[in-house]
Motif scaffolding. Structure first.
Motif, PDB file in Angstrom:
ATOM      1  N   HIS A 189       0.728  -1.179   0.181  1.00  0.00           N
ATOM      2  CA  HIS A 189       0.234  -0.095  -0.010  1.00  0.00           C
ATOM      3  C   HIS A 189       0.705   1.226   0.138  1.00  0.00           C
ATOM      4  O   HIS A 189       0.529   2.368  -0.443  1.00  0.00           O
TER       5      HIS A 189
ATOM      6  N   ASP B  99       1.584   3.619  -2.778  1.00  0.00           N
ATOM      7  CA  ASP B  99       0.442   4.551  -3.309  1.00  0.00           C
ATOM      8  C   ASP B  99       0.505   5.862  -2.353  1.00  0.00           C
ATOM      9  O   ASP B  99      -0.282   6.915  -2.466  1.00  0.00           O
TER      10      ASP B  99
ATOM     11  N   ALA C 114      -1.414   6.124   2.034  1.00  0.00           N
ATOM     12  CA  ALA C 114      -2.346   5.051   1.548  1.00  0.00           C
ATOM     13  C   ALA C 114      -2.405   4.089   2.700  1.00  0.00           C
ATOM     14  O   ALA C 114      -3.138   3.167   2.639  1.00  0.00           O
ATOM     15  N   VAL C 115      -1.284   3.839   3.435  1.00  0.00           N
ATOM     16  CA  VAL C 115      -1.307   2.623   4.433  1.00  0.00           C
ATOM     17  C   VAL C 115      -2.246   2.984   5.388  1.00  0.00           C
ATOM     18  O   VAL C 115      -3.119   2.188   5.740  1.00  0.00           O
TER      19      VAL C 115
ATOM     20  N   ALA D 255      -5.472   2.302   4.337  1.00  0.00           N
ATOM     21  CA  ALA D 255      -5.971   1.049   4.002  1.00  0.00           C
ATOM     22  C   ALA D 255      -6.215   0.324   5.613  1.00  0.00           C
ATOM     23  O   ALA D 255      -7.104  -0.596   5.683  1.00  0.00           O
TER      24      ALA D 255
ATOM     25  N   GLU E 268      -8.359  -2.883   5.259  1.00  0.00           N
ATOM     26  CA  GLU E 268      -7.562  -3.757   4.301  1.00  0.00           C
ATOM     27  C   GLU E 268      -6.385  -4.136   4.992  1.00  0.00           C
ATOM     28  O   GLU E 268      -5.708  -5.367   4.812  1.00  0.00           O
TER      29      GLU E 268
END
Ligand SMILES: [Zn+2]
Length: 88
Positions: A38, A41, A56-57, A60, A65
């Motif tokens: 991730h 991103d 993005a982490v 997520a 996710e």
């Protein structure tokens, strides 16, 4: 505070406690494959997935996710690395 050798490092596959002692904060996410995936991103290339915007982490983690305990585990290691090494 993570006590090296107490089992926390052993819980995380990918590196030994000796490697951890020499690890740079920027490389920590390589040891957490789902976070590294991730992390590609993230807005910033050198994102540590801590306080950075458009991470993005973190997105997520919020969407489920990435399991939150994995992120918290990562943050514990990150704190440990920061405690160990003064910022330049
Ligand atoms: Zn990030």
């Amino acid at each position: 505070m993570i006590h090296i050798g107490s089992g926390l490092v052993a819980d995380t596959p990918g590196f030994s406690s000796l490697e951890f002692m020499e690890m740079e904060a920027e490389r920590l996410s390589y040891c957490f494959p789902e976070m590294h995936k991730h992390g590609e991103d993230c807005k910033f290339r050198a994102c540590l997935h801590d306080k950075e915007p458009k991470c993005a982490v973190k997105e997520a983690v919020d969407s489920g996710e990435i399991p939150r305990y994995r992120y918290e585990h990562y943050m514990q290691f990150l704190e440990e690395i920061r405690d160990r090494k003064p910022r330049y």
